[in-house]
Each structure stands twice: as C-alpha cells, then as structure tokens.
Design a protein around this motif. Sequence first.
Motif, PDB file in Angstrom:
ATOM      1  N   ALA A 248      -3.457 -92.019  14.752  1.00  0.00           N
ATOM      2  CA  ALA A 248      -4.843 -92.114  15.202  1.00  0.00           C
ATOM      3  C   ALA A 248      -5.536 -90.763  15.094  1.00  0.00           C
ATOM      4  CB  ALA A 248      -4.890 -92.627  16.648  1.00  0.00           C
ATOM      5  N   VAL A 249      -4.826 -89.709  15.372  1.00  0.00           N
ATOM      6  CA  VAL A 249      -5.403 -88.372  15.274  1.00  0.00           C
ATOM      7  C   VAL A 249      -5.708 -88.053  13.815  1.00  0.00           C
ATOM      8  CG1 VAL A 249      -4.937 -85.917  15.573  1.00  0.00           C
ATOM      9  CG2 VAL A 249      -4.290 -87.531  17.354  1.00  0.00           C
ATOM     10  N   LEU A 250      -4.826 -88.456  12.897  1.00  0.00           N
ATOM     11  CA  LEU A 250      -5.027 -88.143  11.488  1.00  0.00           C
ATOM     12  C   LEU A 250      -6.257 -88.828  10.907  1.00  0.00           C
ATOM     13  CD1 LEU A 250      -1.378 -88.226  10.131  1.00  0.00           C
ATOM     14  CD2 LEU A 250      -2.806 -86.236  10.581  1.00  0.00           C
ATOM     15  N   ASP A 251      -6.656 -89.990  11.448  1.00  0.00           N
ATOM     16  CA  ASP A 251      -7.816 -90.661  10.873  1.00  0.00           C
ATOM     17  C   ASP A 251      -9.128 -90.085  11.393  1.00  0.00           C
ATOM     18  OD1 ASP A 251      -8.483 -91.868  13.314  1.00  0.00           O
ATOM     19  OD2 ASP A 251      -7.951 -93.882  12.688  1.00  0.00           O
ATOM     20  N   GLY A 252      -9.086 -89.058  12.251  1.00  0.00           N
ATOM     21  CA  GLY A 252     -10.285 -88.368  12.698  1.00  0.00           C
ATOM     22  C   GLY A 252     -11.075 -89.082  13.776  1.00  0.00           C
ATOM     23  N   ASP A 253     -10.537 -90.113  14.374  1.00  0.00           N
ATOM     24  CA  ASP A 253     -11.234 -90.859  15.416  1.00  0.00           C
ATOM     25  C   ASP A 253     -11.151 -90.091  16.727  1.00  0.00           C
ATOM     26  OD1 ASP A 253     -12.225 -92.650  17.252  1.00  0.00           O
ATOM     27  OD2 ASP A 253     -10.831 -94.261  16.766  1.00  0.00           O
ATOM     28  N   PRO A 254     -12.273 -89.527  17.222  1.00  0.00           N
ATOM     29  CA  PRO A 254     -12.215 -88.721  18.446  1.00  0.00           C
ATOM     30  C   PRO A 254     -11.821 -89.520  19.679  1.00  0.00           C
ATOM     31  CG  PRO A 254     -14.489 -89.062  17.773  1.00  0.00           C
ATOM     32  CD  PRO A 254     -13.622 -89.597  16.673  1.00  0.00           C
ATOM     33  N   ASP A 255     -12.036 -90.847  19.668  1.00  0.00           N
ATOM     34  CA  ASP A 255     -11.621 -91.672  20.803  1.00  0.00           C
ATOM     35  C   ASP A 255     -10.116 -91.581  21.033  1.00  0.00           C
ATOM     36  OD1 ASP A 255     -14.169 -92.589  21.349  1.00  0.00           O
ATOM     37  OD2 ASP A 255     -13.941 -94.413  20.166  1.00  0.00           O
ATOM     38  N   HIS A 256      -9.380 -91.343  19.956  1.00  0.00           N
ATOM     39  CA  HIS A 256      -7.923 -91.324  20.045  1.00  0.00           C
ATOM     40  C   HIS A 256      -7.329 -89.946  19.771  1.00  0.00           C
ATOM     41  CE1 HIS A 256      -8.222 -95.582  20.479  1.00  0.00           C
ATOM     42  NE2 HIS A 256      -8.806 -95.716  19.312  1.00  0.00           N
ATOM     43  N   ASP A 257      -8.169 -88.953  19.590  1.00  0.00           N
ATOM     44  CA  ASP A 257      -7.700 -87.600  19.294  1.00  0.00           C
ATOM     45  C   ASP A 257      -7.673 -86.781  20.582  1.00  0.00           C
ATOM     46  OD1 ASP A 257      -7.207 -85.014  18.473  1.00  0.00           O
ATOM     47  OD2 ASP A 257      -8.715 -85.009  16.896  1.00  0.00           O
ATOM     48  N   PRO A 258      -6.495 -86.547  21.151  1.00  0.00           N
ATOM     49  CA  PRO A 258      -6.418 -85.769  22.392  1.00  0.00           C
ATOM     50  C   PRO A 258      -7.054 -84.393  22.293  1.00  0.00           C
ATOM     51  CG  PRO A 258      -4.329 -86.847  21.959  1.00  0.00           C
ATOM     52  CD  PRO A 258      -5.183 -87.040  20.720  1.00  0.00           C
ATOM     53  N   ALA A 259      -6.991 -83.762  21.131  1.00  0.00           N
ATOM     54  CA  ALA A 259      -7.554 -82.421  20.990  1.00  0.00           C
ATOM     55  C   ALA A 259      -9.068 -82.409  21.192  1.00  0.00           C
ATOM     56  CB  ALA A 259      -7.211 -81.848  19.618  1.00  0.00           C
ATOM     57  N   GLN A 260      -9.736 -83.551  20.938  1.00  0.00           N
ATOM     58  CA  GLN A 260     -11.181 -83.640  21.121  1.00  0.00           C
ATOM     59  C   GLN A 260     -11.562 -84.192  22.496  1.00  0.00           C
ATOM     60  OE1 GLN A 260     -13.755 -84.899  17.967  1.00  0.00           O
ATOM     61  NE2 GLN A 260     -12.125 -84.686  16.455  1.00  0.00           N
ATOM     62  N   GLY A 261     -10.565 -84.613  23.264  1.00  0.00           N
ATOM     63  CA  GLY A 261     -10.835 -85.162  24.582  1.00  0.00           C
ATOM     64  C   GLY A 261     -10.568 -86.649  24.667  1.00  0.00           C
ATOM     65  N   GLY A 262     -10.085 -87.235  23.595  1.00  0.00           N
ATOM     66  CA  GLY A 262      -9.748 -88.654  23.606  1.00  0.00           C
ATOM     67  C   GLY A 262      -8.330 -88.869  24.117  1.00  0.00           C
ATOM     68  N   ALA A 263      -7.916 -90.110  24.093  1.00  0.00           N
ATOM     69  CA  ALA A 263      -6.547 -90.465  24.480  1.00  0.00           C
ATOM     70  C   ALA A 263      -5.956 -91.313  23.361  1.00  0.00           C
ATOM     71  CB  ALA A 263      -6.541 -91.252  25.783  1.00  0.00           C
ATOM     72  N   PRO A 264      -4.682 -91.131  23.072  1.00  0.00           N
ATOM     73  CA  PRO A 264      -4.060 -91.972  22.055  1.00  0.00           C
ATOM     74  C   PRO A 264      -4.226 -93.451  22.417  1.00  0.00           C
ATOM     75  CG  PRO A 264      -2.594 -90.195  22.673  1.00  0.00           C
ATOM     76  CD  PRO A 264      -3.743 -90.178  23.637  1.00  0.00           C
ATOM     77  N   GLU A 265      -4.402 -94.262  21.397  1.00  0.00           N
ATOM     78  CA  GLU A 265      -4.572 -95.697  21.621  1.00  0.00           C
ATOM     79  C   GLU A 265      -3.430 -96.228  22.473  1.00  0.00           C
ATOM     80  OE1 GLU A 265      -5.708 -99.649  19.045  1.00  0.00           O
ATOM     81  OE2 GLU A 265      -5.441 -97.731  18.044  1.00  0.00           O
ATOM     82  N   GLY A 266      -3.774 -97.003  23.479  1.00  0.00           N
ATOM     83  CA  GLY A 266      -2.777 -97.594  24.360  1.00  0.00           C
ATOM     84  C   GLY A 266      -2.392 -96.728  25.544  1.00  0.00           C
ATOM     85  N   VAL A 267      -2.911 -95.503  25.634  1.00  0.00           N
ATOM     86  CA  VAL A 267      -2.593 -94.607  26.746  1.00  0.00           C
ATOM     87  C   VAL A 267      -3.691 -94.711  27.799  1.00  0.00           C
ATOM     88  CG1 VAL A 267      -2.315 -92.188  27.445  1.00  0.00           C
ATOM     89  CG2 VAL A 267      -1.270 -92.999  25.327  1.00  0.00           C
ATOM     90  N   THR A 268      -3.298 -94.940  29.031  1.00  0.00           N
ATOM     91  CA  THR A 268      -4.230 -94.967  30.156  1.00  0.00           C
ATOM     92  C   THR A 268      -4.053 -93.663  30.928  1.00  0.00           C
ATOM     93  OG1 THR A 268      -4.060 -97.367  30.311  1.00  0.00           O
ATOM     94  CG2 THR A 268      -4.913 -96.211  32.241  1.00  0.00           C
ATOM     95  N   LEU A 269      -5.099 -92.852  30.938  1.00  0.00           N
ATOM     96  CA  LEU A 269      -5.026 -91.554  31.605  1.00  0.00           C
ATOM     97  C   LEU A 269      -5.279 -91.682  33.100  1.00  0.00           C
ATOM     98  CD1 LEU A 269      -7.016 -89.321  29.090  1.00  0.00           C
ATOM     99  CD2 LEU A 269      -4.532 -89.568  29.291  1.00  0.00           C
ATOM    100  N   THR A 270      -4.593 -90.852  33.866  1.00  0.00           N
ATOM    101  CA  THR A 270      -4.822 -90.738  35.303  1.00  0.00           C
ATOM    102  C   THR A 270      -5.237 -89.296  35.591  1.00  0.00           C
ATOM    103  OG1 THR A 270      -2.633 -89.971  35.984  1.00  0.00           O
ATOM    104  CG2 THR A 270      -2.910 -92.371  35.667  1.00  0.00           C
ATOM    105  N   PRO A 271      -5.707 -89.013  36.799  1.00  0.00           N
ATOM    106  CA  PRO A 271      -6.056 -87.625  37.136  1.00  0.00           C
ATOM    107  C   PRO A 271      -4.864 -86.664  37.107  1.00  0.00           C
ATOM    108  CG  PRO A 271      -7.129 -89.140  38.640  1.00  0.00           C
ATOM    109  CD  PRO A 271      -6.145 -89.956  37.832  1.00  0.00           C
TER     110      PRO A 271
END
Length: 178
Positions: A25-48
Amino acid sequence: MLQNKIKNVLLVLPVVVVAGCSGLAVLDGDPDHDPAQGGAPEGVTLTPFDTNYPAVGNLDAALRKALQDAATDARQRKVDIHIASGWRTKEYQQKLLDAGIEKYGSLEKARKYVNTPEQSTHVSGKAVDVAPTRADDWLIQHGAKYGLCQVYSNEMWHFELLTTPGGKCPPTRTDAAG
C-alpha cells in the motif's frame, strides 16, 4: 521444545504477511495507507497507544496523553477510542483538500470540511479524528475532563486540546472554514 518453536513461528507468520501487505500500500503512493504521511496500513485500526505509527506518534505530546487518559477511562466503560486520523504531512493534507474540491465542486465548499495544509491542525499534530461514533459521543460528553473538545459542529469526530483538564470547552465553530 520443538513444538514451542513451531508455535512461535506460526504466531509470527501472520504479522509478516500483514507487514508485507502494508508495504504494498505504501508503494502505490496512497497516503491513506502510507504511515510515513500519517495514514495507517489497510486493515490496521489505530488507538491512542499506537505511537509507533506517525499518525499517533507525531501528535502533540499533551494531546496524545489526554487521548490516552480518555481512552483508558472510556475502555472501563466499554467504549473503544480509535484514531481515524491524527498527524498528517502537508502533502497528505493537500491531497485531502484536492479530493474535497473534486467532491464538493469548489474550494469554498470543500473548505467547510477540509483545511488547507497551512491551516490544518492535523499537520501540526494538534488535532485528531476519533472513531467510532460511540467514541465521538463519549468524548463530546466527557472530553473536557481531559481538555479534549469537539471543534466543528459538522465534524463530531474532530477533537483538539482546547481547555485545561476539567475546564470548559469553547463553543464549536460551524465548520473548518469558519
């Protein structure tokens, strides 16, 4: 002993597979799934508490602590607080704004829902979008105890640290443009 080693290897395998998928997901440039841009990998639910992801780890330290305290108390009441979006890069914020312009037809209309990278409190790490709706409701009712306040009337999920713990939240603004 050998059975324990096999069991440990099997427990690790799903993690490796998930990490591989998030890398794609990171390789395709999608910021929704790119942790480096503030996204989360697909299927990951972030908590505080997921500070290893920049969306959480790059939040303002006081905001993150308030969220963690709130999440701990909410959990005792069977409410799970997830981070739908936290810190973001300017590039990610611009992509969200561009998508908003496309969806709503103009910058003026999009600005009711999405700030510019220069004005976004997500870019500075001072804002967080919370999910699910039950967590939003809980924070609207109890967030001031931690200093967390809903900011926009049209975004029940957007919270910032706008008061001292136990203080009173300011009135919500109509939307991100005003």
